[in-house]
Design an enzyme around this catalytic site. Structure first.
Site, PDB file in Angstrom:
ATOM      1  N   GLU A  82       0.802  -1.278  -0.125  1.00 32.81           N
ATOM      2  CA  GLU A  82       0.076  -0.012   0.050  1.00 32.81           C
ATOM      3  C   GLU A  82       0.951   1.181  -0.041  1.00 32.81           C
ATOM      4  O   GLU A  82       1.871   1.223   0.612  1.00 32.81           O
ATOM      5  CB  GLU A  82      -0.841  -0.125   1.158  1.00 32.81           C
ATOM      6  N   LYS A 131      -9.281   3.213  -1.966  1.00 34.68           N
ATOM      7  CA  LYS A 131      -9.536   2.287  -0.986  1.00 34.68           C
ATOM      8  C   LYS A 131     -10.908   2.879  -0.309  1.00 34.68           C
ATOM      9  O   LYS A 131     -11.195   4.074  -0.248  1.00 34.68           O
ATOM     10  CB  LYS A 131      -8.528   2.658   0.250  1.00 34.68           C
ATOM     11  N   CYS A 170      -5.734  -3.793   2.145  1.00 30.52           N
ATOM     12  CA  CYS A 170      -5.239  -3.859   3.489  1.00 30.52           C
ATOM     13  C   CYS A 170      -6.411  -3.938   4.430  1.00 30.52           C
ATOM     14  O   CYS A 170      -7.341  -4.699   4.604  1.00 30.52           O
ATOM     15  CB  CYS A 170      -4.528  -2.845   4.036  1.00 30.52           C
ATOM     16  N   PRO A 200      23.609   3.211  27.894  1.00 27.73           N
ATOM     17  CA  PRO A 200      24.046   3.298  29.236  1.00 27.73           C
ATOM     18  C   PRO A 200      23.642   1.923  29.752  1.00 27.73           C
ATOM     19  O   PRO A 200      22.451   1.619  29.844  1.00 27.73           O
ATOM     20  CB  PRO A 200      23.097   4.322  29.817  1.00 27.73           C
ATOM     21  N   LEU A 201      24.798   0.857  30.054  1.00 25.28           N
ATOM     22  CA  LEU A 201      24.254  -0.477  30.332  1.00 25.28           C
ATOM     23  C   LEU A 201      24.505  -0.465  31.842  1.00 25.28           C
ATOM     24  O   LEU A 201      25.493  -0.548  32.512  1.00 25.28           O
ATOM     25  CB  LEU A 201      25.231  -1.313  29.746  1.00 25.28           C
ATOM     26  N   SER A 202      23.255  -0.573  32.640  1.00 22.78           N
ATOM     27  CA  SER A 202      23.351  -0.760  34.074  1.00 22.78           C
ATOM     28  C   SER A 202      23.601  -2.202  34.629  1.00 22.78           C
ATOM     29  O   SER A 202      23.856  -2.125  35.764  1.00 22.78           O
ATOM     30  CB  SER A 202      22.217  -0.257  34.551  1.00 22.78           C
ATOM     31  N   GLY A 203      23.369  -3.183  33.732  1.00 23.49           N
ATOM     32  CA  GLY A 203      23.777  -4.703  34.229  1.00 23.49           C
ATOM     33  C   GLY A 203      22.158  -5.257  34.833  1.00 23.49           C
ATOM     34  O   GLY A 203      22.007  -6.254  35.001  1.00 23.49           O
ATOM     35  N   GLY A 204      21.098  -4.239  34.508  1.00 21.21           N
ATOM     36  CA  GLY A 204      19.910  -4.786  34.888  1.00 21.21           C
ATOM     37  C   GLY A 204      19.146  -5.152  33.628  1.00 21.21           C
ATOM     38  O   GLY A 204      19.676  -5.352  32.512  1.00 21.21           O
ATOM     39  N   ALA A 205      17.936  -5.896  33.812  1.00 20.62           N
ATOM     40  CA  ALA A 205      17.212  -6.438  32.883  1.00 20.62           C
ATOM     41  C   ALA A 205      16.751  -5.567  31.641  1.00 20.62           C
ATOM     42  O   ALA A 205      16.906  -6.057  30.548  1.00 20.62           O
ATOM     43  CB  ALA A 205      15.976  -6.939  33.405  1.00 20.62           C
ATOM     44  N   ASP A 206      16.333  -4.438  31.670  1.00 21.28           N
ATOM     45  CA  ASP A 206      15.963  -3.646  30.658  1.00 21.28           C
ATOM     46  C   ASP A 206      17.163  -3.082  29.774  1.00 21.28           C
ATOM     47  O   ASP A 206      17.168  -3.266  28.422  1.00 21.28           O
ATOM     48  CB  ASP A 206      15.321  -2.530  31.072  1.00 21.28           C
ATOM     49  N   SER A 207      18.398  -2.436  30.225  1.00 19.07           N
ATOM     50  CA  SER A 207      19.318  -2.202  29.420  1.00 19.07           C
ATOM     51  C   SER A 207      20.015  -3.495  28.906  1.00 19.07           C
ATOM     52  O   SER A 207      20.530  -3.274  27.584  1.00 19.07           O
ATOM     53  CB  SER A 207      20.385  -1.329  30.130  1.00 19.07           C
TER      54      SER A 207
HETATM   55  N1  LIG Z   1      24.926   2.204  36.525  1.00 20.52           N
HETATM   56  C1  LIG Z   1      24.481   2.507  35.469  1.00 20.52           C
HETATM   57  N2  LIG Z   1      25.205   2.488  34.296  1.00 20.52           N
HETATM   58  C2  LIG Z   1      24.653   2.907  33.414  1.00 20.52           C
HETATM   59  N3  LIG Z   1      23.294   3.228  32.945  1.00 20.52           N
HETATM   60  C3  LIG Z   1      22.498   3.103  34.030  1.00 20.52           C
HETATM   61  C4  LIG Z   1      23.159   2.773  35.424  1.00 20.52           C
HETATM   62  N4  LIG Z   1      21.870   2.904  36.076  1.00 20.52           N
HETATM   63  C5  LIG Z   1      21.092   3.165  35.325  1.00 20.52           C
HETATM   64  N5  LIG Z   1      21.337   3.535  33.992  1.00 20.52           N
HETATM   65  C6  LIG Z   1      20.346   3.724  32.954  1.00 20.52           C
HETATM   66  O1  LIG Z   1      19.285   4.429  33.209  1.00 20.52           O
HETATM   67  C7  LIG Z   1      18.157   3.605  32.801  1.00 20.52           C
HETATM   68  C8  LIG Z   1      17.247   3.909  33.664  1.00 20.52           C
HETATM   69  O2  LIG Z   1      17.672   3.334  35.211  1.00 20.52           O
HETATM   70  P1  LIG Z   1      16.918   2.532  35.993  1.00 20.52           P
HETATM   71  O3  LIG Z   1      17.746   2.375  37.104  1.00 20.52           O
HETATM   72  O4  LIG Z   1      15.682   2.991  36.161  1.00 20.52           O
HETATM   73  O5  LIG Z   1      17.087   1.072  35.264  1.00 20.52           O
HETATM   74  P2  LIG Z   1      15.873  -0.163  34.920  1.00 20.52           P
HETATM   75  O6  LIG Z   1      14.911   0.778  34.249  1.00 20.52           O
HETATM   76  O7  LIG Z   1      15.596  -0.859  35.986  1.00 20.52           O
HETATM   77  O8  LIG Z   1      16.649  -0.906  33.956  1.00 20.52           O
HETATM   78  P3  LIG Z   1      17.755  -1.603  33.990  1.00 20.52           P
HETATM   79  O9  LIG Z   1      16.830  -2.876  34.258  1.00 20.52           O
HETATM   80  O10 LIG Z   1      18.738  -1.775  32.919  1.00 20.52           O
HETATM   81  O11 LIG Z   1      18.533  -1.333  35.212  1.00 20.52           O
HETATM   82  C9  LIG Z   1      18.645   2.181  32.555  1.00 20.52           C
HETATM   83  O12 LIG Z   1      17.942   1.275  31.880  1.00 20.52           O
HETATM   84  C10 LIG Z   1      20.150   2.291  32.296  1.00 20.52           C
HETATM   85  O13 LIG Z   1      20.055   2.545  30.729  1.00 20.52           O
HETATM   86  N1  LIG Z   2      -3.111   0.083   6.282  1.00 20.68           N
HETATM   87  C1  LIG Z   2      -3.959  -0.465   7.078  1.00 20.68           C
HETATM   88  O1  LIG Z   2      -5.080  -0.701   6.323  1.00 20.68           O
HETATM   89  C2  LIG Z   2      -3.947  -1.226   8.019  1.00 20.68           C
HETATM   90  C3  LIG Z   2      -4.932  -1.898   8.486  1.00 20.68           C
HETATM   91  C4  LIG Z   2      -4.883  -3.008   9.890  1.00 20.68           C
HETATM   92  N2  LIG Z   2      -5.147  -2.163  11.169  1.00 20.68           N
HETATM   93  C5  LIG Z   2      -3.324  -3.567  10.022  1.00 20.68           C
HETATM   94  O2  LIG Z   2      -2.668  -3.468  10.853  1.00 20.68           O
HETATM   95  O3  LIG Z   2      -3.111  -4.327   9.212  1.00 20.68           O
END
Ligand SMILES: Nc1ncnc2c1ncn2[C@@H]1O[C@H](COP(=O)(O)OP(=O)(O)OP(=O)(O)O)[C@@H](O)[C@H]1O
Ligand SMILES: NC(=O)CC[C@H](N)C(=O)O
Ligand SMILES: Nc1ncnc2c1ncn2[C@@H]1O[C@H](COP(=O)(O)OP(=O)(O)OC[C@H]2O[C@@H]([n+]3cccc(C(=O)O)c3)[C@H](O)[C@@H]2O)[C@@H](O)[C@H]1O
Length: 732
Positions: free
Chosen positions: A44, A113, A174, A354-361
């Site tokens: 599309e 469409k 679509c 920024p890598l905190s060693g936690g789950a998200d980063s």
């Molecule tokens: N010690 C650190 N070194 C580097 N970056 C950090 C550190 N602490 C936090 N950050 C950055 O800040 C963000 C937000 O910090 P927060 O403590 O809220 O972590 P979070 O959201 O729990 O994520 P994570 O699981 O990565 O720790 C982190 O995702 C990371 O990118």
């Molecule tokens: N471009 C569209 O028409 C999107 C239609 C529909 N919501 C999709 O996610 O596929």
């Protein structure tokens, strides 16, 4: 037999980059023709890119689309092949989202469409008008420049199909497929055997089956060849268009393209026998009965045959086992491919995290690692475009290119642990080990001197020095001290991302990656403008529960084994001092668990619950273990913090859109951001109900509710939502 070879495609278009889009379109036609296909379907709005948004309001956009179409039609591209091109068309004062059907250098018809996509991420009614005259085709005067170039003054415009000598073909665009009364039903009764669905459809976790189910049900009982084409990649926004171009015949998948790929062009080809369609239709009495009293749909006769007779040299495509990715793979590959498109198109030289060693980063780091693996794999498979992009971004010289994902990561990925006095050795070590596994260039810095410089400045200014709560300070002091650390990290991150390349004699800049997840955003458990503020965020709409499963998967399948340990560690911000009797934990700080947050998030967004209906639904869901008054307290607590912190969503770093529970205020979850956080009216209603219920408990199997709400498709959430609340609009 009537053998028909068809080709559909995934194209990685880039909104407003007409050169890029035209190049991809031409390559897809070449590939389709090389394969011997006589129909080529594209996505599309492929000429402009699907995501142009308000650029559609500019006349230039429409004019450039015509210019590109003219370029195609003046060459031999459409010789002997029916091509369906997606582009915007102005007719009088209305703008339509159209498929322009062309063959042998002429436009056969323009099909606007009829049913526009206008919910969730889609706002087509803002740019386009839906075509309403379903009963006739009208004459459309081609723009002057086009009509002169093509020696063709006008073309039929509207809803209809093309009647070839040996079959009938029609477009279904679509969203039209997903409407309560889809157009293919009428078209099939009118004898249309081949349906061409051009789509612009985004990736959403666990949703591919919705889409495929629709193709199957469109053709299973009424017969037909269903061709589906979609964009693939980041075309300039938060969405990842997830390809999956395919061909389905009489309910069977016979050709399936990739969902996630770094390729710019992927053509999916199938050879079908249209007699199988005619035969199925002829065997269904109800089909014949309905066909005999159908509403007539207009058609255009084209005196040309598309099919070949029986010929053993032309093999038929046979039914395939449909392939699906697991949600963990979707988290790795979707954001991984999106990041690659963003990187190669942004002009940046890499990513900074920024890598905190936690789950998200760590999840974000793993996704970047996955991206590096995909790049190396695609180069090994011979993709010249990926190779050229990788050489440019990684500054390879002397004919060298990436052959090892860790070596590539070292060139394009910086990770930095920014410790403070509150950081633990464990998280610091985890960050280092993970960085080694991925191959990033990793640094360790302490931000303590900067924190104390700020505190000294503050003390000079005010004569006061804030203390942590554990040292006798107030809540305000405690928060202030945490937020200084968090915000310093953000400033340092941007400084390093722009200057580190210079330090290492590399040109360009690095993009700062954010890593806040959807639950933190919803609850507001993040410091505004801390490291959650970045350039882009690949996980911003993914919940913690999904991320944790992803980490377990990635430890094995991406080969980053340290993620196992990271996944089991309790989430902590490490912004307060760790003492023998105190260590800061996210879930304690938030006053709710991530599991509960996922439930609130789904009920609020996917099931559109206000405080009162969330309370009622949770009385069913959690009634086995909580009294109505306890449920009420939880719901009120959630809504209080959600509304106090909603303003944080307005400055959320642009993130990959992965889920329908996303609270992204900028494009997806549009809400006010100044609330009366006491919700007096709504909470009063809850209190009245609590009084009526007076301590009752509702027996309910408690174990199943979260499972249903967070880990299954949206429909599963009905486990705690009264039947009839309605499933969310799926990302087909
Ligand atoms: N010690 C650190 N070194 C580097 N970056 C950090 C550190 N602490 C936090 N950050 C950055 O800040 C963000 C937000 O910090 P927060 O403590 O809220 O972590 P979070 O959201 O729990 O994520 P994570 O699981 O990565 O720790 C982190 O995702 C990371 O990118
Ligand atoms: N471009 C569209 O028409 C999107 C239609 C529909 N919501 C999709 O996610 O596929
Ligand atoms: N209605 C409104 N509209 C617009 N802006 C508004 C506002 N109300 C406050 N503000 C602004 O917002 C500021 C308050 O927000 P903010 O500065 O973020 O501060 P705040 O929300 O008070 O504190 C940060 C929160 O994040 C938690 N935290 C901190 C660090 C890391 C993590 C983690 O993710 O692990 C969590 C911390 O425990 C706390 O709950 C105010 O000072 C004001 O400037």
């Amino acid at each position: 037999m009537r053998l028909l070879k068809v080709a559909t495609c995934n194209l990685n278009q880039w909104s407003m980059d007409f050169d890029c889009n035209l190049k991809n379109i031409k390559e897809s036609i070449s590939k389709a023709k090389e394969s011997g296909a006589v129909i080529r379907l594209g996505p599309e709005l492929e000429i402009t890119g699907y995501g142009c948004e308000d650029h559609f309001l500019e006349l230039d956009t429409v004019n450039h689309a015509w210019e590109c179409l003219k370029d195609i039609l003046l060459g031999d591209w459409t010789d002997g092949i029916l091509c369906s091109f997606g582009m915007p068309v102005l007719k009088g004062s209305e703008r339509y989202n159209c498929q322009v059907l062309c063959m042998n250098r002429k436009i056969i018809m323009v099909r606007p469409k009829i049913w526009l996509a206008n919910d969730g991420n889609y706002r087509e009614l803002r740019w386009f008008t839906a075509w309403k005259q379903k009963d006739q085709l009208v004459d459309f005067q081609l723009p002057n420049e086009i009509s002169e170039a093509l020696s063709q003054k006008s073309v039929p415009f509207g809803y209809g199909f093309i009647q070839f000598l040996d079959t009938a073909v029609a477009a279904e665009i679509c969203e039209e497929l997903f409407t309560p009364i889809p157009v293919h039903a009428d078209l099939a009764l009118n004898g249309v055997e081949v349906f061409m669905n051009a789509s612009g459809s985004h990736h959403q976790l666990r949703k591919l089956d919705n889409r495929i189910r629709a193709f199957i049900s469109a053709t299973h009982t009424r017969g037909g060849v269903y061709m589906y084409s979609n964009q693939q990649g980041c075309d300039g926004g938060r969405l990842y268009f997830d390809g999956c171009s395919c061909v389905v015949v009489n309910g069977d998948m016979i050709a399936q393209g990739s969902q996630f790929s770094l390729k710019d062009v992927e053509v999916v080809v199938a050879q079908v026998d249209l007699d199988a369609v005619a035969s199925l239709r002829g065997s269904i009495s109800s089909f014949q009965e309905q066909a005999s009293c159908k509403t007539r749909v207009s058609s255009i006769a084209v005196p040309y045959s598309l099919c070949q007779p029986f010929n053993l040299k032309l093999p038929l495509s046979s039914p395939l086992k449909i392939s699906y990715h697991s949600p963990e793979e979707e988290i790795a590959f979707g954001p991984g491919c999106w990041l690659w498109d963003y990187l190669r198109r942004s002009g940046a030289s890499g990513f900074f995290l920024p890598l905190s060693g936690g789950a998200d980063s760590s999840s974000v780091a793993a996704i970047v690692g996955c991206m590096c693996q995909l790049v190396v794999k695609e180069i090994a498979n011979g993709d010249e475009q990926v190779k050229a992009d990788a050489i440019r971004i990684g500054h390879y010289t002397n004919g060298q290119f990436p052959t090892d994902s860790k070596e590539f990561a070292k060139r394009i990925f910086y990770t930095v642990f920014m410790g403070s006095e509150n950081s633990s050795e464990e998280t610091k070590t985890r960050a280092k080990i993970l960085a080694d596994e991925i191959g990033s260039l990793h640094l360790d810095v302490s931000i303590d001197t900067v924190v104390s410089a700020f505190l000294s400045l503050f003390q000079t200014l005010t004569g006061k020095r804030p203390r942590y709560k554990i040292d006798g300070g107030s809540n305000v002091e405690n928060l202030g001290l945490q937020n200084i650390q968090a915000r310093i990290r953000m400033v340092l991150a941007f400084m390093l991302a722009s200057l580190l390349p210079w330090v290492h004699n590399k040109p360009g800049f690095y993009l700062v990656l954010g890593s806040s997840n959807v639950d933190e955003g919803l609850r507001g458990y993040l410091t505004k403008y801390d490291c959650s503020s970045a350039d882009i965020n690949p996980i911003g709409s993914i919940c913690k529960q999904d991320l944790r499963t992803f980490l377990r998967w990635a430890a094995v399948h991406l080969g980053y084994s340290s993620l196992t340990e990271i996944e089991v560690a309790p989430p902590t911000a490490e912004l307060e001092p760790i003492r023998s009797n105190y260590s800061q934990l996210d879930e304690v700080d938030m006053g709710m668990t991530y599991e509960e947050l996922s439930v609130y998030g789904r009920l609020r967004k996917i099931f559109r619950c206000g405080p009162l209906s969330m309370f009622k639904n949770l009385c069913y869901g959690w009634g086995g273990r909580l009294t109505p008054s306890e449920v009420a307290d939880k719901v009120k607590y959630f809504f209080k913090y959600y509304s106090i912190n909603r303003h944080k969503m307005t400055v959320l770093t642009p993130s990959y859109h992965a889920e329908s529970y996303s609270p992204d205020d900028n494009r997806f979850d549009l809400r006010q951001f100044l609330y009366n956080a006491r919700w007096p009216y709504q909470f009063r209603k809850i209190d009245e109900l609590v009084n009526e219920l007076d301590g009752q408990k509702v027996p309910f199997k408690e174990s199943s509710d979260r499972e249903k709400m967070c880990s299954t498709s949206d429909g599963g959430g009905m486990g705690v939502v009264a039947a009839g609340s309605g499933n969310p609009k799926a990302g087909h």
